[in-house]
Design a protein around this motif. Sequence first.
Motif, mmCIF file in Angstrom:
data_model
loop_
_atom_site.group_PDB
_atom_site.id
_atom_site.type_symbol
_atom_site.label_atom_id
_atom_site.label_comp_id
_atom_site.label_asym_id
_atom_site.label_seq_id
_atom_site.Cartn_x
_atom_site.Cartn_y
_atom_site.Cartn_z
ATOM 1 N N GLU A 183 0.851 -1.213 0.091
ATOM 2 C CA GLU A 183 -0.167 -0.072 -0.005
ATOM 3 C C GLU A 183 0.982 1.236 0.039
ATOM 4 O O GLU A 183 1.666 1.477 0.718
ATOM 5 C CB GLU A 183 -0.893 -0.039 1.414
ATOM 6 N N ASN A 184 0.545 2.034 -0.794
ATOM 7 C CA ASN A 184 1.265 3.582 -0.932
ATOM 8 C C ASN A 184 1.208 4.300 0.545
ATOM 9 O O ASN A 184 -0.052 4.065 1.299
ATOM 10 C CB ASN A 184 0.617 4.473 -1.810
ATOM 11 N N ASP A 185 2.042 4.950 1.076
ATOM 12 C CA ASP A 185 1.870 5.662 2.446
ATOM 13 C C ASP A 185 1.940 7.271 2.102
ATOM 14 O O ASP A 185 1.784 7.579 1.172
ATOM 15 C CB ASP A 185 3.085 5.032 3.068
ATOM 16 N N ASP A 186 1.729 7.755 3.349
ATOM 17 C CA ASP A 186 1.455 9.206 3.488
ATOM 18 C C ASP A 186 2.465 10.164 3.487
ATOM 19 O O ASP A 186 2.415 11.196 3.552
ATOM 20 C CB ASP A 186 0.386 9.385 4.467
ATOM 21 N N LYS A 187 3.689 9.381 3.476
ATOM 22 C CA LYS A 187 5.072 10.471 3.681
ATOM 23 C C LYS A 187 6.119 10.091 2.678
ATOM 24 O O LYS A 187 6.853 11.199 2.317
ATOM 25 C CB LYS A 187 5.478 10.050 5.259
ATOM 26 N N THR A 188 6.299 8.985 2.397
ATOM 27 C CA THR A 188 7.535 8.413 1.744
ATOM 28 C C THR A 188 7.280 7.815 0.504
ATOM 29 O O THR A 188 7.853 8.367 -0.680
ATOM 30 C CB THR A 188 8.370 7.543 2.559
ATOM 31 N N TYR A 189 6.622 6.758 0.263
ATOM 32 C CA TYR A 189 6.430 5.985 -0.962
ATOM 33 C C TYR A 189 5.133 6.525 -1.647
ATOM 34 O O TYR A 189 4.126 6.055 -1.332
ATOM 35 C CB TYR A 189 6.735 4.383 -0.614
ATOM 36 N N THR A 190 5.066 6.921 -2.793
ATOM 37 C CA THR A 190 4.015 7.318 -3.283
ATOM 38 C C THR A 190 3.255 6.219 -4.159
ATOM 39 O O THR A 190 3.930 5.014 -4.204
ATOM 40 C CB THR A 190 4.306 8.254 -4.714
ATOM 41 N N LEU A 191 2.278 6.561 -4.828
ATOM 42 C CA LEU A 191 1.589 5.613 -5.655
ATOM 43 C C LEU A 191 2.390 4.872 -6.632
ATOM 44 O O LEU A 191 2.460 3.563 -6.844
ATOM 45 C CB LEU A 191 0.202 6.124 -6.291
ATOM 46 N N GLU A 192 3.190 5.780 -7.394
ATOM 47 C CA GLU A 192 4.183 5.330 -8.390
ATOM 48 C C GLU A 192 5.207 4.512 -7.740
ATOM 49 O O GLU A 192 5.448 3.492 -8.418
ATOM 50 C CB GLU A 192 4.777 6.616 -9.167
ATOM 51 N N ASP A 193 5.840 4.793 -6.790
ATOM 52 C CA ASP A 193 6.690 3.942 -6.103
ATOM 53 C C ASP A 193 6.342 2.577 -5.947
ATOM 54 O O ASP A 193 6.895 1.630 -6.072
ATOM 55 C CB ASP A 193 7.247 4.651 -4.735
ATOM 56 N N THR A 194 5.170 2.711 -5.276
ATOM 57 C CA THR A 194 4.614 1.377 -4.724
ATOM 58 C C THR A 194 4.121 0.551 -5.893
ATOM 59 O O THR A 194 4.405 -0.647 -5.971
ATOM 60 C CB THR A 194 3.449 1.347 -4.016
ATOM 61 N N LEU A 195 3.679 1.070 -6.995
ATOM 62 C CA LEU A 195 3.240 0.467 -7.978
ATOM 63 C C LEU A 195 4.408 -0.291 -8.772
ATOM 64 O O LEU A 195 4.306 -1.492 -9.291
ATOM 65 C CB LEU A 195 2.451 1.013 -9.097
ATOM 66 N N ASN A 196 5.346 0.503 -9.226
ATOM 67 C CA ASN A 196 6.450 0.193 -9.787
ATOM 68 C C ASN A 196 7.315 -1.090 -9.035
ATOM 69 O O ASN A 196 7.397 -2.058 -9.540
ATOM 70 C CB ASN A 196 7.459 1.141 -9.925
ATOM 71 N N LEU A 197 7.099 -1.100 -7.816
ATOM 72 C CA LEU A 197 7.605 -2.170 -6.884
ATOM 73 C C LEU A 197 6.734 -3.516 -6.918
ATOM 74 O O LEU A 197 7.285 -4.661 -7.368
ATOM 75 C CB LEU A 197 8.080 -1.937 -5.642
#
Length: 217
Positions: A183-197
């Motif tokens: 799940e994307n978080d509210d401070k560090t890892y964005t939607l894009e970061d999370t989806l890419n991983l």
Amino acid sequence: MKIRLGYVSIPKTLNITCSHRITYTNYIKYPREIGLHKLDEIIAKNLENLKEILKYNLQNDITFYRLSSSIIPLATHPALHYDYLKNHQTALEEIGKFINENHMRIDTHPDQFCVLNSCREKVVQNSIEILKYNYKLLKSIKLSPQIIIHIGSSELGKENALIRFENNFNKLPKYLKESILLENDDKTYTLEDTLNLCEKLNIKMVFDYHHYKCNNK
């Protein structure tokens, strides 16, 4: 498209919780047998309340619910090993039967101490134990485990942290890999970061809109 509304852990209308706890400090004040008895009482109360919450959800057409991670107190404490399924398997199976018969969607979201990409090996190992506990709990109620976690730490920079997550994830047993959703978080890892991983690891992603509103740059 059918929207299935849900919520996390505590229904304010009922004013009950399935997160009653006992700290390890309080637990060790008692002889072992008394301490285990108190643990069993707390677990039984949490499961009883969980049944009431699920019934309330059904009555109100709420078919999505995120279980509390605290249903079984001290389940992952390294100094305490006890078989909580032994005395509560019947209650857990009854809960699972109710969930399955009413086509409810259930998942879990371990707390902030579950950090799979920590720089500290002890934290990583504790995180794996937390994942195993959540898996075991969901399996005990006859559900296909869905465990939601965040990518976690950004120590030594996001790029290094993403590599640590990938490396630690790939060391997990197959059954845990298949149970994890990011799940994307509210401070560090964005939607894009999370989806890419997620695409890299071939696992599912959960989109948190509120986190997205806080962190979408």
